[in-house]
Scaffold this motif. Structure first.
Motif, short mmCIF file in Angstrom:
data_model
loop_
_atom_site.label_atom_id
_atom_site.label_comp_id
_atom_site.label_asym_id
_atom_site.label_seq_id
_atom_site.Cartn_x
_atom_site.Cartn_y
_atom_site.Cartn_z
N ARG A 84 0.82 -1.21 0.00
CA ARG A 84 0.00 0.00 0.00
C ARG A 84 0.86 1.26 0.00
O ARG A 84 0.56 2.24 -0.68
N PRO A 92 -7.87 -0.97 4.24
CA PRO A 92 -6.89 -1.07 5.31
C PRO A 92 -7.46 -1.85 6.49
O PRO A 92 -8.55 -1.59 6.95
N SER A 139 2.31 -3.55 5.02
CA SER A 139 1.82 -2.26 4.52
C SER A 139 2.91 -1.55 3.74
O SER A 139 2.62 -0.75 2.84
#
Length: 439
Positions: A143, A259, A293
């Motif tokens: 991400r 998320p 992440s």
């Protein structure tokens, strides 16, 4: 055969907790550079200012570590993952004809291997940093391509060190020679970057609006490119690159699940206590790597030249003032206390990563975390024989519990190239590098 993605994993399991890296998810995301069944490599760089008290840092013998020096005792529990590197040099932190300004140059050259342009204006110039090379090579899998954090805010303009812009002494990460990436110091905002907000009815509408705004910005900016001066074209091109980066991130986000809910609550504010601030940043960095992440991070524990006092260590003096100790034993003892505290933060990060199982090892085994300073002895302002340590890499072919002594004047950038190679990123040069170190 059904397609297995992070979105289906989260939905199918009916959970909202962060998932660690999974082999099946790696294959689904096309991580062809990673051998089947092997977790991805994460890279991070931690920086401490003003050098260290080297007698308490450097191991006495080369090879297998025997008794750890005083500062390195913070790593006793994870010494099997510790490699200490001696003999490395940041030549571009030296004046090289530019006079005073060692602190600004030390941080700006640490990951770039480039000489900072001496200016306190907007015409700053350094070089791309190794973390951003790594982000360009593997940032598309996550991400966030990279994460830049720190415990001290810093000005992005003005004169902070003998004619050098404040940006140099406050910034470690550089996207390009003229694009410094400011660090985030607020744990709440870091939390938001990592985990965002949950799905809601207006999310798609907001995303469409953002896309429309970006399209308009790109069209207008491209239209005026040919009407501005050459110098302004460079700035405009950098601006357009940033807009494209936002577009790419939005496109990636559409392919990733929402998320996930993290295992800690959103921080409410920056902790008043410096030690608590650093510990919280460590916890967030661990979560960032554990939930995949991001795989690239930089962490500045304090800005270069920082004169912070450490009252909680019974050190009321300013750090920078103490670093000019003039061989005064009392000042050196206080510097050693600060050094041990900073090393303990690095040790906390390593210990937490080592406690998380991943694949056939631990998360730390699949990380390479570098720690050090662009200054060696703060009193001498020398940039050779730097204090550099690396944690992790046991599943990447790195043998820990070692002290590696390199030839004098070996560029620090050579080590960064080796770390990139361990992560599967082939790069032949970075800044003033002269080759690839064996790690």
């Amino acid at each position: 055969m059904s397609q297995f993605t992070r979105r289906t994993a989260l939905t199918g399991m009916g959970v909202t907790v962060g998932l660690p890296w999974l082999e099946s998810l790696g294959r689904a995301m096309g991580e062809a550079a990673i051998p089947a069944g092997q977790p991805p490599t994460r890279l991070a760089w931690l920086y401490v200012p003003n050098g260290v008290h080297m007698p308490n840092w450097a191991p006495k013998t080369e090879g297998k570590l025997a008794e750890l020096p005083a500062t390195l005792k913070a790593f006793e529990a994870i010494r099997g993952s510790l490699t200490v590197h001696t003999g490395l040099t940041a030549d571009k932190a030296r004046p090289n004809g530019d006079g005073p300004g060692d602190h600004a140059r030390a941080l700006s050259a640490f990951l770039t291997g480039c000489q900072a342009k001496k200016t306190d204006g907007t015409n700053i110039h350094s070089g791309i940093s190794v973390d951003q090379v790594a982000a360009s090579g593997m940032g598309h899998f996550t991400r966030l391509p990279s994460l830049e954090i720190g415990a001290e805010a810093g000005a992005m303009a003005g004169n902070c060190d003998s004619g050098y812009s404040c940006v140099y002494s406050a910034t470690m990460s550089w996207r390009s020679a003229t694009q410094p990436l400011p660090k985030e110091v607020n744990p709440a905002l870091i939390f938001d970057r990592l985990f965002g907000v949950s799905e809601d009815a207006n999310r798609k509408d907001r995303d469409r609006l953002r896309k429309s705004v970006l399209d308009t910005v790109m069209k207008d900016a491209t239209g005026i490119r040919g009407k501005v001066a050459v110098g302004d074209r460079r700035k405009l091109d950098e601006y357009l690159d940033s807009v494209r980066d936002i577009e790419l991130r939005m496109a990636r986000a559409e392919k990733l699940p929402p998320p996930a809910k993290p295992t800690i609550d959103r921080p409410k504010a920056i902790p008043a206590a410096y030690s608590e601030h650093l510990e919280l940043l460590v916890d967030l960095l661990v979560l960032a790597f554990q939930t995949d992440s991001t795989r690239v991070a930089t962490f500045v524990l304090a800005n270069e030249g920082s004169n912070r006092s450490y009252q909680f260590l019974q050190v009321p003096d300013g750090h920078h003032d103490l670093s000019h100790h003039g061989k005064n034993a009392t000042k050196q003892e206080k510097i050693a206390k600060i050094n041990l505290f900073h090393a303990g933060i690095f040790g906390r990060l390593g210990t937490k990563l080592a406690a998380i199982r991943e694949g056939e090892g631990t998360l730390l085994d699949h990380c390479l975390i570098a720690y050090g300073s662009g200054n060696s002895d703060g009193d001498r302002h020398n940039h050779d024989d730097l204090p550099i340590a690396v944690l992790g890499g046991n599943k990447l072919g790195v043998v820990g519990n070692r002290h590696i002594v390199h030839a004098k004047e070996t560029p620090l950038a050579n080590l960064w190239l080796a770390m990139l190679q361990k992560a599967g990123i082939q790069r032949t040069a970075l800044g003033d590098s002269t080759g690839l170190l064996k790690v």
